[in-house]
Design a protein around this motif. Structure first.
Motif, PDB file in Angstrom:
ATOM      1  N   GLY A   1     -18.286  -2.401 -10.916  1.00  0.00           N
ATOM      2  CA  GLY A   1     -18.975  -2.570  -9.642  1.00  0.00           C
ATOM      3  C   GLY A   1     -18.450  -1.658  -8.546  1.00  0.00           C
ATOM      4  N   TYR A   2     -17.376  -0.932  -8.833  1.00  0.00           N
ATOM      5  CA  TYR A   2     -16.851   0.059  -7.893  1.00  0.00           C
ATOM      6  C   TYR A   2     -17.269   1.432  -8.413  1.00  0.00           C
ATOM      7  CZ  TYR A   2     -13.998  -3.609  -5.827  1.00  0.00           C
ATOM      8  OH  TYR A   2     -13.578  -4.753  -5.199  1.00  0.00           O
ATOM      9  N   PRO A   3     -18.217   2.091  -7.754  1.00  0.00           N
ATOM     10  CA  PRO A   3     -18.744   3.344  -8.300  1.00  0.00           C
ATOM     11  C   PRO A   3     -17.797   4.533  -8.208  1.00  0.00           C
ATOM     12  CG  PRO A   3     -19.709   2.923  -6.169  1.00  0.00           C
ATOM     13  CD  PRO A   3     -18.906   1.699  -6.528  1.00  0.00           C
ATOM     14  N   VAL A   4     -16.816   4.458  -7.315  1.00  0.00           N
ATOM     15  CA  VAL A   4     -15.854   5.544  -7.182  1.00  0.00           C
ATOM     16  C   VAL A   4     -14.466   4.964  -7.438  1.00  0.00           C
ATOM     17  CG1 VAL A   4     -14.858   7.281  -5.644  1.00  0.00           C
ATOM     18  CG2 VAL A   4     -17.311   6.770  -5.528  1.00  0.00           C
ATOM     19  N   ILE A   5     -13.748   5.563  -8.366  1.00  0.00           N
ATOM     20  CA  ILE A   5     -12.390   5.119  -8.693  1.00  0.00           C
ATOM     21  C   ILE A   5     -11.461   6.314  -8.527  1.00  0.00           C
ATOM     22  CG2 ILE A   5     -10.871   4.175 -10.476  1.00  0.00           C
ATOM     23  CD1 ILE A   5     -13.389   2.737 -11.590  1.00  0.00           C
ATOM     24  N   THR A   6     -10.480   6.141  -7.670  1.00  0.00           N
ATOM     25  CA  THR A   6      -9.538   7.194  -7.319  1.00  0.00           C
ATOM     26  C   THR A   6      -8.185   6.887  -7.953  1.00  0.00           C
ATOM     27  OG1 THR A   6     -10.681   7.429  -5.207  1.00  0.00           O
ATOM     28  CG2 THR A   6      -8.485   8.428  -5.380  1.00  0.00           C
ATOM     29  N   GLN A   7      -7.648   7.826  -8.701  1.00  0.00           N
ATOM     30  CA  GLN A   7      -6.339   7.641  -9.336  1.00  0.00           C
ATOM     31  C   GLN A   7      -5.251   8.164  -8.406  1.00  0.00           C
ATOM     32  OE1 GLN A   7      -6.032   8.513 -13.560  1.00  0.00           O
ATOM     33  NE2 GLN A   7      -4.056   9.490 -13.174  1.00  0.00           N
ATOM     34  N   ILE A   8      -4.236   7.333  -8.160  1.00  0.00           N
ATOM     35  CA  ILE A   8      -3.147   7.696  -7.254  1.00  0.00           C
ATOM     36  C   ILE A   8      -1.811   7.331  -7.897  1.00  0.00           C
ATOM     37  CG2 ILE A   8      -2.108   7.311  -4.980  1.00  0.00           C
ATOM     38  CD1 ILE A   8      -4.901   6.456  -3.979  1.00  0.00           C
ATOM     39  N   PRO A   9      -0.921   8.311  -8.078  1.00  0.00           N
ATOM     40  CA  PRO A   9       0.417   7.984  -8.588  1.00  0.00           C
ATOM     41  C   PRO A   9       1.266   7.417  -7.446  1.00  0.00           C
ATOM     42  CG  PRO A   9       0.240  10.344  -8.227  1.00  0.00           C
ATOM     43  CD  PRO A   9      -1.120   9.747  -7.929  1.00  0.00           C
ATOM     44  N   VAL A  10       2.076   6.412  -7.742  1.00  0.00           N
ATOM     45  CA  VAL A  10       2.987   5.857  -6.753  1.00  0.00           C
ATOM     46  C   VAL A  10       4.164   6.816  -6.617  1.00  0.00           C
ATOM     47  CG1 VAL A  10       4.535   3.928  -6.212  1.00  0.00           C
ATOM     48  CG2 VAL A  10       2.282   3.483  -7.244  1.00  0.00           C
TER      49      VAL A  10
ATOM     50  N   GLY B   1       9.102   7.698  -2.621  1.00  0.00           N
ATOM     51  CA  GLY B   1       9.264   7.581  -1.174  1.00  0.00           C
ATOM     52  C   GLY B   1       8.376   6.530  -0.519  1.00  0.00           C
ATOM     53  N   GLU B   2       7.437   5.965  -1.266  1.00  0.00           N
ATOM     54  CA  GLU B   2       6.556   4.915  -0.713  1.00  0.00           C
ATOM     55  C   GLU B   2       7.195   3.531  -0.788  1.00  0.00           C
ATOM     56  OE1 GLU B   2       2.326   7.123  -1.732  1.00  0.00           O
ATOM     57  OE2 GLU B   2       3.177   5.737  -3.204  1.00  0.00           O
ATOM     58  N   MET B   3       8.346   3.458  -1.475  1.00  0.00           N
ATOM     59  CA  MET B   3       9.033   2.173  -1.639  1.00  0.00           C
ATOM     60  C   MET B   3       9.811   1.848  -0.365  1.00  0.00           C
ATOM     61  SD  MET B   3       8.905   1.324  -5.130  1.00  0.00           S
ATOM     62  CE  MET B   3      10.506   0.873  -5.711  1.00  0.00           C
ATOM     63  N   ASP B   4       9.989   0.556  -0.099  1.00  0.00           N
ATOM     64  CA  ASP B   4      10.780   0.147   1.051  1.00  0.00           C
ATOM     65  C   ASP B   4      12.107  -0.452   0.593  1.00  0.00           C
ATOM     66  OD1 ASP B   4      10.195  -2.483   0.245  1.00  0.00           O
ATOM     67  OD2 ASP B   4       8.739  -2.820   1.832  1.00  0.00           O
ATOM     68  N   ALA B   5      12.864  -1.017   1.510  1.00  0.00           N
ATOM     69  CA  ALA B   5      14.194  -1.551   1.207  1.00  0.00           C
ATOM     70  C   ALA B   5      14.154  -2.729   0.239  1.00  0.00           C
ATOM     71  CB  ALA B   5      14.888  -1.974   2.498  1.00  0.00           C
ATOM     72  N   LEU B   6      13.000  -3.341   0.079  1.00  0.00           N
ATOM     73  CA  LEU B   6      12.855  -4.480  -0.827  1.00  0.00           C
ATOM     74  C   LEU B   6      12.373  -4.056  -2.209  1.00  0.00           C
ATOM     75  CD1 LEU B   6      11.384  -7.014   1.732  1.00  0.00           C
ATOM     76  CD2 LEU B   6      13.751  -6.811   0.950  1.00  0.00           C
ATOM     77  N   ASN B   7      12.362  -2.739  -2.478  1.00  0.00           N
ATOM     78  CA  ASN B   7      12.007  -2.166  -3.780  1.00  0.00           C
ATOM     79  C   ASN B   7      10.565  -2.374  -4.206  1.00  0.00           C
ATOM     80  OD1 ASN B   7      14.320  -0.774  -4.362  1.00  0.00           O
ATOM     81  ND2 ASN B   7      15.308  -2.500  -5.377  1.00  0.00           N
ATOM     82  N   HIS B   8       9.668  -2.372  -3.256  1.00  0.00           N
ATOM     83  CA  HIS B   8       8.247  -2.330  -3.581  1.00  0.00           C
ATOM     84  C   HIS B   8       7.553  -1.435  -2.565  1.00  0.00           C
ATOM     85  CE1 HIS B   8       7.416  -5.208  -0.362  1.00  0.00           C
ATOM     86  NE2 HIS B   8       8.340  -6.005  -0.883  1.00  0.00           N
ATOM     87  N   VAL B   9       6.328  -1.036  -2.864  1.00  0.00           N
ATOM     88  CA  VAL B   9       5.585  -0.147  -1.970  1.00  0.00           C
ATOM     89  C   VAL B   9       5.443  -0.823  -0.607  1.00  0.00           C
ATOM     90  CG1 VAL B   9       3.337   0.934  -1.568  1.00  0.00           C
ATOM     91  CG2 VAL B   9       4.384   1.066  -3.831  1.00  0.00           C
ATOM     92  N   ASN B  10       5.779  -0.064   0.425  1.00  0.00           N
ATOM     93  CA  ASN B  10       5.690  -0.571   1.795  1.00  0.00           C
ATOM     94  C   ASN B  10       4.251  -0.933   2.145  1.00  0.00           C
ATOM     95  OD1 ASN B  10       5.245   0.068   4.875  1.00  0.00           O
ATOM     96  ND2 ASN B  10       7.410  -0.473   4.611  1.00  0.00           N
ATOM     97  N   ASN B  11       4.081  -1.983   2.914  1.00  0.00           N
ATOM     98  CA  ASN B  11       2.742  -2.499   3.214  1.00  0.00           C
ATOM     99  C   ASN B  11       1.818  -1.472   3.862  1.00  0.00           C
ATOM    100  OD1 ASN B  11       4.566  -2.993   5.553  1.00  0.00           O
ATOM    101  ND2 ASN B  11       2.711  -3.764   6.496  1.00  0.00           N
ATOM    102  N   VAL B  12       2.336  -0.604   4.692  1.00  0.00           N
ATOM    103  CA  VAL B  12       1.474   0.356   5.383  1.00  0.00           C
ATOM    104  C   VAL B  12       0.906   1.411   4.435  1.00  0.00           C
ATOM    105  CG1 VAL B  12       3.258   2.017   6.112  1.00  0.00           C
ATOM    106  CG2 VAL B  12       1.252   1.631   7.540  1.00  0.00           C
ATOM    107  N   VAL B  13       1.587   1.662   3.331  1.00  0.00           N
ATOM    108  CA  VAL B  13       1.154   2.682   2.378  1.00  0.00           C
ATOM    109  C   VAL B  13      -0.198   2.325   1.756  1.00  0.00           C
ATOM    110  CG1 VAL B  13       1.754   3.831   0.199  1.00  0.00           C
ATOM    111  CG2 VAL B  13       3.515   3.418   1.925  1.00  0.00           C
ATOM    112  N   TYR B  14      -0.475   1.047   1.608  1.00  0.00           N
ATOM    113  CA  TYR B  14      -1.749   0.615   1.020  1.00  0.00           C
ATOM    114  C   TYR B  14      -2.931   1.130   1.838  1.00  0.00           C
ATOM    115  CZ  TYR B  14       0.953  -2.384  -2.075  1.00  0.00           C
ATOM    116  OH  TYR B  14       1.830  -2.839  -3.021  1.00  0.00           O
ATOM    117  N   PHE B  15      -2.760   1.198   3.158  1.00  0.00           N
ATOM    118  CA  PHE B  15      -3.839   1.719   3.995  1.00  0.00           C
ATOM    119  C   PHE B  15      -4.053   3.204   3.754  1.00  0.00           C
ATOM    120  CE2 PHE B  15      -2.600  -2.213   6.043  1.00  0.00           C
ATOM    121  CZ  PHE B  15      -3.844  -2.810   6.222  1.00  0.00           C
ATOM    122  N   ARG B  16      -3.009   3.928   3.370  1.00  0.00           N
ATOM    123  CA  ARG B  16      -3.174   5.329   2.972  1.00  0.00           C
ATOM    124  C   ARG B  16      -3.924   5.416   1.647  1.00  0.00           C
ATOM    125  NH1 ARG B  16       2.827   6.493   4.239  1.00  0.00           N
ATOM    126  NH2 ARG B  16       2.741   6.704   6.502  1.00  0.00           N
ATOM    127  N   TYR B  17      -3.613   4.509   0.723  1.00  0.00           N
ATOM    128  CA  TYR B  17      -4.353   4.479  -0.534  1.00  0.00           C
ATOM    129  C   TYR B  17      -5.844   4.245  -0.261  1.00  0.00           C
ATOM    130  CZ  TYR B  17       0.220   3.679  -2.884  1.00  0.00           C
ATOM    131  OH  TYR B  17       1.502   3.754  -3.355  1.00  0.00           O
TER     132      TYR B  17
END
Length: 151
Positions: free
Chosen positions: A7-16, A19-35
């Motif tokens: 149902g999603y006609p466009v699928i974009t592949q993005i490698p993590v 540098g997108e990780m934060d101090a808690l060892n997961h992708v920082n919340n703001v990075v999702y908006f860049r995705y």
């Protein structure tokens, strides 16, 4: 993955990136908006939005965005971001995103964005052009009835 992004006609592949990780060892919340932005621009590429913006000086400005974090993403991973238009009004387009994580084998994040059409020459809101509407219908035929109701 295919079923989860059906149902999603466009699928974009993005490698993590590390540098997108934060101090808690997961992708920082703001990075999702860049995705989401990357996926949105790829969707716009599919419908000729950027060419129309260059030609007419009318294009979308982001007026609202949201994100629901379901599962944390960590490096390394490859994400597949599905994008689609879910609603269109005379002067705006509402999009939805879903991020699929290869590592987790699941949808990790969902989001929305509302883009209001803006005439940069006249410095005021504008309508969604007929050309953009028709390109969206070509990409997402299931929206034809909804989009025709807007006209």
């Amino acid at each position: 993955m295919k079923d989860l992004l059906d149902g999603y006609p466009v699928i974009t592949q993005i490698p993590v990136a590390w540098g997108e990780m934060d101090a808690l060892n997961h992708v920082n919340n703001v990075v999702y908006f860049r995705y989401f932005e990357t996926a949105r621009l790829e969707y716009f590429s599919h419908i000729g939005m950027m060419e129309e913006l260059a030609r007419t000086q009318v294009g979308p400005v982001l007026s609202e965005t949201s994100c629901r974090y379901k599962l944390p993403i960590t490096y390394p991973d490859t994400l597949h971001v599905g994008s689609r238009v879910v609603e269109m009004q005379d002067d705006r387009i509402i999009m939805e995103y879903a991020i699929y994580s290869e590592k987790l084998g699941a949808i990790s994040t969902i989001g929305t964005a509302k883009g209001v059409m803006f005439d940069f020459k006249k410095n005021r809101k504008a309508g969604v052009s007929e050309s953009v509407k028709q390109h969206i219908i070509a990409l997402q035929p299931e929206l034809a009835e909804d989009l025709n109701a807007v006209q």
